[in-house]
Design a protein around this motif. Structure first.
Motif, PDB file in Angstrom:
ATOM      1  N   TYR A 183     -32.099  -6.124  -5.628  1.00  0.00           N
ATOM      2  CA  TYR A 183     -31.906  -5.874  -7.055  1.00  0.00           C
ATOM      3  C   TYR A 183     -33.120  -6.165  -7.939  1.00  0.00           C
ATOM      4  O   TYR A 183     -33.114  -5.774  -9.115  1.00  0.00           O
ATOM      5  N   ASP A 188     -39.185  -8.024 -13.760  1.00  0.00           N
ATOM      6  CA  ASP A 188     -37.803  -8.294 -14.182  1.00  0.00           C
ATOM      7  C   ASP A 188     -37.651  -9.736 -14.647  1.00  0.00           C
ATOM      8  O   ASP A 188     -38.334 -10.643 -14.157  1.00  0.00           O
ATOM      9  N   ASN A 189     -36.725  -9.929 -15.584  1.00  0.00           N
ATOM     10  CA  ASN A 189     -36.292 -11.278 -15.944  1.00  0.00           C
ATOM     11  C   ASN A 189     -35.152 -11.677 -15.010  1.00  0.00           C
ATOM     12  O   ASN A 189     -34.136 -10.978 -14.936  1.00  0.00           O
ATOM     13  N   GLN A 251     -31.264 -11.631 -19.172  1.00  0.00           N
ATOM     14  CA  GLN A 251     -31.679 -11.560 -17.769  1.00  0.00           C
ATOM     15  C   GLN A 251     -31.311 -10.211 -17.140  1.00  0.00           C
ATOM     16  O   GLN A 251     -30.168  -9.769 -17.221  1.00  0.00           O
ATOM     17  N   ASP A 252     -32.282  -9.579 -16.512  1.00  0.00           N
ATOM     18  CA  ASP A 252     -32.005  -8.336 -15.787  1.00  0.00           C
ATOM     19  C   ASP A 252     -31.156  -8.595 -14.545  1.00  0.00           C
ATOM     20  O   ASP A 252     -30.387  -7.730 -14.113  1.00  0.00           O
ATOM     21  N   VAL A 272     -26.489 -11.800 -18.424  1.00  0.00           N
ATOM     22  CA  VAL A 272     -27.021 -10.531 -17.922  1.00  0.00           C
ATOM     23  C   VAL A 272     -27.238  -9.545 -19.068  1.00  0.00           C
ATOM     24  O   VAL A 272     -26.372  -9.346 -19.928  1.00  0.00           O
ATOM     25  N   ALA A 273     -28.388  -8.901 -19.063  1.00  0.00           N
ATOM     26  CA  ALA A 273     -28.714  -7.876 -20.059  1.00  0.00           C
ATOM     27  C   ALA A 273     -27.931  -6.596 -19.763  1.00  0.00           C
ATOM     28  O   ALA A 273     -27.480  -6.372 -18.637  1.00  0.00           O
ATOM     29  N   GLY A 276     -27.870  -4.628 -16.372  1.00  0.00           N
ATOM     30  CA  GLY A 276     -28.324  -5.570 -15.350  1.00  0.00           C
ATOM     31  C   GLY A 276     -27.265  -5.870 -14.306  1.00  0.00           C
ATOM     32  O   GLY A 276     -26.192  -5.252 -14.271  1.00  0.00           O
TER      33      GLY A 276
END
Length: 336
Positions: A183, A188-189, A251-252, A272-273, A276
């Motif tokens: 993933y 990515d964050n 967060q991604d 979670v964004a 994401g």
């Protein structure tokens, strides 16, 4: 006492006649007993290892306490095993006596079901009798001087990895490496929730693939410097609901390495964004449920996933990646 030491596969014997000696649990109490035993005859597809080191996984605790299912006592846990091959079955071609090798959580797989055919052997649901999917119970695991099992579930250990720090990679390592590989991409964050045996390795792997890593821990002041050294770009609280709210949607990818029922779990999903992924890898006790805000998941197009260890190919890839990036667990050694 003798009746509690009888086993359906291994013959309990005296120390002089034994092939190996295990530390066994004969009931739910946290007391190990010495268990000298003889192996069944080596099958053509099996290898036997002289065990050098074995990791302690929390699933060992769940198993010996019968928290997931009724254990078949006596139980010998341990599925993060590194050793030297001493015996090779007549049909085994990829190992020889003297090879350094290891076993992870899986003992066998059918190769014929849909999961196996697509390479996800850890999800095998074929007929395995008389074998079992997982390494121990009823078979004996790594709390022993030797182990015997199918060669196709065994992996060679890269030369660059040390004996004493490699075993946890064979379960904890692949358990966090796999979803990160699946993933996460550079830039990515990534949020890692719960910084223990699983989480601290997840921080290292996520950083190695180029992510911006936020470590969420219940001990921010105590662990901030340590987690920064591991690779965390930020360290935040995993228990302060107000602080978690300020991080909502940032967060991604969120990998949760603990299970805490109730509002905290909802707050972790909310990190979670939009677009994401939330991934849960820590298992609760049997029957516990995860409550989710379906509206948030739908409106944010959030993926909710689980991840279970990995295939033999995943194990081999993870070991090579760990050797390349010098990723090893932080641990303590004990003698049992």
């Amino acid at each position: 006492m003798e009746s509690t030491l009888k086993h359906s596969i291994y013959q309990h014997t005296d120390i002089q006649a034994a092939d190996a000696v295990a530390k066994a649990f004969i009931d739910k109490t946290p007391t190990m007993v010495e268990y000298p035993f003889k192996f069944p005859e080596l099958k053509p597809y099996e290898v036997r290892l002289r065990i050098l080191y074995t990791g302690l996984c929390h699933s060992d605790v769940h198993t010996v306490k019968s928290e997931w299912y009724p254990a078949q006592y006596p139980v010998v846990p341990g599925h993060e095993i590194l050793g030297i091959i001493t015996h090779v079955g007549s049909e085994v071609q990829n190992f020889k006596v003297g090879d350094r090798a290891g076993f992870g959580p899986q003992r066998f797989y059918c190769e014929n079901c849909k999961a196996c055919k697509r390479g996800a052997i850890q999800l095998c649901n074929g007929n395995l009798a008389p074998e079992t999917l997982f390494l121990y119970d009823p078979y004996f695991g790594g709390y022993a001087t030797q182990i015997q099992g199918p060669a196709k579930a065994c992996v060679k250990i890269p030369e660059a990895l040390p004996n004493d720090r490699t075993p946890p990679l064979l379960c904890a390592g692949v358990t966090v490496y796999n979803p990160i590989k699946r993933y996460v991409k550079a830039g990515d964050n990534v949020g890692i929730v719960g910084i223990g045996g699983l989480g601290h390795l997840a921080v290292k792997y996520a950083k190695a693939v180029g992510a911006h890593v936020t470590a969420y821990t219940s001990k921010v002041a105590e662990k901030k410097d340590e987690l920064t050294k591991l690779g965390a770009d930020e360290v935040r609280s995993s228990v302060d609901l107000e602080d978690l709210k300020t991080g909502a949607g940032t967060q991604d990818f969120v990998l949760t390495c603990v299970y805490v029922p109730g509002t905290l779990m909802e707050a972790y999903v909310n990190l979670v964004a939009n677009g994401g992924t939330y991934c849960q890898i820590a298992l609760p006790g049997h029957g516990e449920k995860l409550n989710l805000d379906i509206g948030r998941i739908v409106m944010g197009q959030i993926q909710v996933a689980g991840s279970l260890t990995g295939s033999i190919k995943d194990l081999e890839e993870m070991l090579e990646f760990s050797a390349k990036h010098n990723i090893l667990p932080d641990l303590s050694l004990i003698h049992i």
